[in-house]
Write a protein that holds these residues in place. Structure first.
Motif, PDB file in Angstrom:
ATOM      1  N   SER A   1       0.816  -1.213   0.000  1.00 20.43           N
ATOM      2  CA  SER A   1       0.000   0.000   0.000  1.00 20.43           C
ATOM      3  C   SER A   1       0.846   1.259   0.000  1.00 20.43           C
ATOM      4  O   SER A   1       0.318   2.370  -0.097  1.00 20.43           O
ATOM      5  N   GLU A   2       2.141   1.096   0.121  1.00 19.52           N
ATOM      6  CA  GLU A   2       3.082   2.204   0.102  1.00 19.52           C
ATOM      7  C   GLU A   2       4.444   1.661  -0.283  1.00 19.52           C
ATOM      8  O   GLU A   2       4.668   0.447  -0.303  1.00 19.52           O
TER       9      GLU A   2
ATOM     10  N   ARG B   1       8.194   1.694  -2.882  1.00 18.76           N
ATOM     11  CA  ARG B   1       8.591   1.626  -4.288  1.00 18.76           C
ATOM     12  C   ARG B   1       9.224   0.267  -4.563  1.00 18.76           C
ATOM     13  O   ARG B   1      10.182  -0.129  -3.880  1.00 18.76           O
TER      14      ARG B   1
ATOM     15  N   VAL C   1       0.023  -3.618 -12.750  1.00 20.14           N
ATOM     16  CA  VAL C   1      -0.243  -3.595 -11.327  1.00 20.14           C
ATOM     17  C   VAL C   1      -1.719  -3.276 -11.196  1.00 20.14           C
ATOM     18  O   VAL C   1      -2.317  -2.684 -12.112  1.00 20.14           O
TER      19      VAL C   1
ATOM     20  N   VAL D   1       7.244   0.430  -9.684  1.00 20.45           N
ATOM     21  CA  VAL D   1       5.981   0.970  -9.206  1.00 20.45           C
ATOM     22  C   VAL D   1       6.211   1.794  -7.948  1.00 20.45           C
ATOM     23  O   VAL D   1       6.733   1.282  -6.952  1.00 20.45           O
ATOM     24  N   ASP D   2       5.843   3.071  -8.019  1.00 19.82           N
ATOM     25  CA  ASP D   2       5.908   3.964  -6.861  1.00 19.82           C
ATOM     26  C   ASP D   2       4.492   4.120  -6.326  1.00 19.82           C
ATOM     27  O   ASP D   2       3.687   4.876  -6.867  1.00 19.82           O
ATOM     28  N   ARG D   3       4.188   3.379  -5.279  1.00 21.64           N
ATOM     29  CA  ARG D   3       2.825   3.395  -4.727  1.00 21.64           C
ATOM     30  C   ARG D   3       2.539   4.689  -3.975  1.00 21.64           C
ATOM     31  O   ARG D   3       1.371   5.079  -3.830  1.00 21.64           O
ATOM     32  N   ASP D   4       3.592   5.379  -3.512  1.00 17.65           N
ATOM     33  CA  ASP D   4       3.380   6.608  -2.746  1.00 17.65           C
ATOM     34  C   ASP D   4       2.786   7.715  -3.602  1.00 17.65           C
ATOM     35  O   ASP D   4       1.973   8.511  -3.124  1.00 17.65           O
TER      36      ASP D   4
ATOM     37  N   CYS E   1       1.696   6.919  -6.878  1.00 14.45           N
ATOM     38  CA  CYS E   1       0.880   6.199  -7.871  1.00 14.45           C
ATOM     39  C   CYS E   1       1.382   6.432  -9.292  1.00 14.45           C
ATOM     40  O   CYS E   1       0.640   6.893 -10.180  1.00 14.45           O
TER      41      CYS E   1
ATOM     42  N   PRO F   1      -4.882   3.271  -8.203  1.00 16.03           N
ATOM     43  CA  PRO F   1      -4.898   1.957  -7.545  1.00 16.03           C
ATOM     44  C   PRO F   1      -6.317   1.458  -7.313  1.00 16.03           C
ATOM     45  O   PRO F   1      -7.232   2.234  -7.054  1.00 16.03           O
TER      46      PRO F   1
ATOM     47  N   SER G   1      -1.790  -2.882  -3.582  1.00 15.69           N
ATOM     48  CA  SER G   1      -1.455  -3.084  -4.993  1.00 15.69           C
ATOM     49  C   SER G   1      -0.665  -4.374  -5.152  1.00 15.69           C
ATOM     50  O   SER G   1       0.120  -4.749  -4.276  1.00 15.69           O
TER      51      SER G   1
END
Length: 720
Positions: free
Chosen positions: A283-284, A286, A305, A335-338, A340, A358, A363
């Protein structure tokens, strides 16, 4: 003569009476090897080259036939003529004795139920005896102890047993024998776990520490294994699980995908949309991984993703264009979830950076679609190309540290037995700022107590009633517990109760707020849940206005009622059609949330990674239901089918003895005692599978929404 035990480790002991069979040595015996006979000709026999006594002989054998088939032992048949046949039919649990005369038999006894538990299609023992001019037989399952008595004892045969050989007889298909003993009457039979000593030269020891020599035998006996494919030695341990592929997506299992190579290679030969996802969600943070497509056969083969896909024809879920890819290309995803964003690579060359939206929950990698073959590398072995700076392999050790390594510091469940007298609950790890109390073994109202309103003030999710002041329930709150009374709903003698409690605070994603209504639409209610609320439950305290709830899957244009079975309702004057934010949520001028001078209370929740998750999924009406990814092993869940008139459900592994196969639930909107069902959910280290087709939890096409709390964050789980 003494008992002769033959463990069927050579074909030389056996001969084919009619020349219609094929014999083979196989390895699936109970204690090692077995002789297998396959036949396409009806009523065939095969014989062990052992001469029997003419007046005192006993045979014991462990045999296995196809399900539904009858197996037999033959005593002293001369060539293909007179002797006796002892039949075992596991499917019906019967044994019988017949006279064997040139492919036929004259029945002496039949249809006698065996004293032992027989295994249809499995291994069974049979003991047959000719002694003193009488014949007897017994049979029992391989894992059972031999019964003392006989199933048929001392039956009078039709004629005297002639000299001859002993063996096995069966009608068709395949039969196996792994133990065959011949002796005089009364000799001890082999026990169910008897086995010959394994020859020393069959021993082996594999040195898995030698990555370059996987399969090498270091025992000195020269029995190496031959690795299949290209196995990789990794540092993956139960404390650092690396991501692998799973043939499961949010909608359910993917039946046309075959996984191999330690679940890192997938093949789909069907023209379907089947795909796989990664077992590690985030959820957060990279993360970087690589996908190599061995075979690309369709324009819609893709990598991505949750919420984003790069298709082989050069299109993206959010448009494009972008370069496509073909068989042999190695694709990288950073993928940088922070923020998106995802950067895409083909054969080490960046193809650009793209935003993505997301999907709900953590993710995960997702890939496949249509016929294809691909192999993934999430970091268990060195990457082909260096990841961008700051991006890490996708494994448990690299996941962001959750706010709560032990969720028990903010949520707890207590299963207790009533004492029939006022009692104190203490020593809780979490401060009980909100307590849901429910009797499980008998009908009883829900009782909700919280520290904002104070002890002695109860609400019930199964009622639209105003706040009550019961003489029982929670009488006093402490930092680590509370005192309960002696009533039927909270502490009757011998009663079984479940107390579910939560600690208030932004770090737990939970707040309790009150306000006095003013009747003005657009009223802002300030909260401190630590982020944007995703689930809100509201109740008027001094009137019979019912409960209303907000859930992010419904949005501010709808509400749902915790005390009702009703589906979600579209309405603009509950939440004012305004989505909540990190500072406040909005109420309209409806009397359930904002009547003048009415006092209200709201329980406000948001998702906290590794601790809680407000979730939703679409049901498929199948026992192979959807998978919900939460990022943790759940402990408790509250949920509702938002599209159908179904009850609210509350489940917890504590109600099922700590097991993760969830079978018991209580209805949040009724007084009913706990219910049981053969499987509702299967709790997993990263979420849960729905394993029941019931519309309560899995109506086909229906939105099922809820909130879950963790037993353990995913990165501290020891298995997938």
């Amino acid at each position: 003569m003494g008992t002769q035990l033959n463990y069927c480790d050579t074909l030389a002991d056996w001969t084919d009476l009619f020349g219609t069979m094929s014999l083979a040595l196989v390895t699936d015996g109970e204690d090692g090897s077995a002789v297998e006979c396959s036949v396409s000709y009806d009523r065939s026999a095969w014989y062990l080259n052992t001469v029997s006594s003419t007046d005192d002989v006993e045979v014991v054998a462990r045999i296995k036939g196809a399900a539904g088939e009858t197996q037999s032992v033959i005593l002293a048949a001369v060539s293909d003529v007179t002797g006796y046949r002892f039949d075992v039919t596991p499917a019906s649990g019967e044994v019988g004795i017949g006279q064997y005369v040139s492919n036929g038999s004259g029945t002496i006894h039949a249809g006698v139920v065996s004293a032992g538990a027989l295994v249809d299609g499995g291994w069974n023992w049979i003991r047959a005896r000719y002694s003193g001019g009488k014949v007897s037989v017994k049979a029992w399952g391989s894992s059972e102890s031999e019964p003392a008595g006989w199933d048929i004892l001392d039956a009078t045969p039709l004629n005297v047993l002639p000299a001859g050989r002993v063996g096995l007889y069966f009608y068709n298909g395949t039969q196996r024998v792994d133990t065959f003993g011949v002796g005089t009457a009364g000799d001890a039979a082999p026990t169910a776990d008897a086995a010959p000593a394994a020859p020393v030269n069959n021993a082996f020891a594999l040195d898995f520490a030698d990555g370059a020599g996987l399969g090498a035998d270091v025992s000195g006996n020269g029995n190496p294994f031959s690795p299949v494919g290209s196995p990789q030695q990794t540092a993956d341990t139960p404390t650092n699980n690396c991501c692998v592929l799973q043939a499961y997506v949010l909608g359910g299992p993917q039946g046309n995908v075959t996984l191999s190579n330690g679940n890192l290679t997938q093949t789909c030969s069907a023209t379907s949309d089947d795909r796989t996802t990664g077992t590690v969600g985030f959820s957060e943070g990279r993360y970087y991984w690589e996908i190599e497509y061995t075979t690309v056969t369709a324009a819609q083969n893709f990598v991505g993703v949750y919420g984003f896909a790069w298709n082989s024809d050069g299109t993206l879920t959010n448009g494009g264009p972008i370069a496509g890819f073909a068989s042999g290309d190695l694709l990288g995803l950073a993928v940088d979830r922070d923020i998106c964003e995802v950067e895409l690579f083909k054969n080490g060359v960046s193809q650009g950076v793209f935003p993505f939206v997301p999907l709900e929950g953590p993710s995960r990698p997702i890939q496949g679609n249509q016929p294809h073959t691909l192999t993934a590398n999430f970091g268990a072995k060195p990457f082909a190309y260096a990841p961008p700076i700051g991006f890490k392999a996708l494994c448990a050790a690299n996941l962001e540290e959750p706010a709560h390594r032990d969720p028990g510091d903010g949520v707890g469940i207590l299963a207790r037995e009533g004492t029939g007298a006022q009692a104190t609950v203490s020593g809780l790890a979490a401060r009980p700022d909100l307590v849901f109390m429910k009797r499980l073994d008998a009908d009883g109202t829900w009782m909700l107590f919280d520290t904002v309103r104070g002890a002695g003030r109860s609400l019930a999710t199964n009622s639209n009633g105003a706040e009550a002041n019961p003489t029982n329930g929670i009488r006093e709150f402490f930092n680590d517990g509370y005192t309960v009374g002696d009533g039927s709903n909270d502490n009757a003698l011998g009663g079984q109760y479940l107390d579910f409690f939560l600690q208030r605070g932004p770090e737990f994603g939970f707040d309790i707020v009150t306000w006095v209504g003013d009747g003005v639409s657009g009223r802002q209610i300030v909260h401190d849940c630590g982020g944007t609320p995703e689930f809100i439950m509201v109740k008027a305290l001094t009137s019979t206005n019912g409960w209303v709830a907000y859930h992010k899957a419904l949005g501010a244009t709808h509400f749902i009622q915790p005390h009702q079975v009703s589906a979600a309702v579209a309405n603009s004057d509950i939440w004012g059609d305004v989505e909540p934010n990190s500072l406040a949520f909005t109420v309209g001028n409806n009397s359930t949330v904002n009547a003048p001078a009415e006092t209200y209370i709201a329980y406000v929740f948001r998702s906290v990674p590794g601790f809680s998750e407000v979730f939703s999924f679409e049901g498929n009406g199948s026992n192979a239901g959807p998978r919900a990814n939460l990022g943790f092993l759940p402990r408790a869940m509250l949920g509702k089918n938002a599209d159908d008139a179904q009850d609210w459900f509350f489940v917890s592994s504590d109600m099922d003895g700590g097991r993760n196969n969830i079978e018991r639930w209580v209805e949040g909107n009724t007084v009913e005692q706990a219910f049981g069902s053969p499987g509702l959910f299967s709790f997993l280290s990263s979420g849960f599978d729905v394993i029941n087709s019931s519309s309560l939890i899995n109506g086909n096409g229906d939105t099922i929404l809820g909130i879950a709390w963790a037993a353990q964050p995913f990165q501290y789980s020891n298995a997938f």
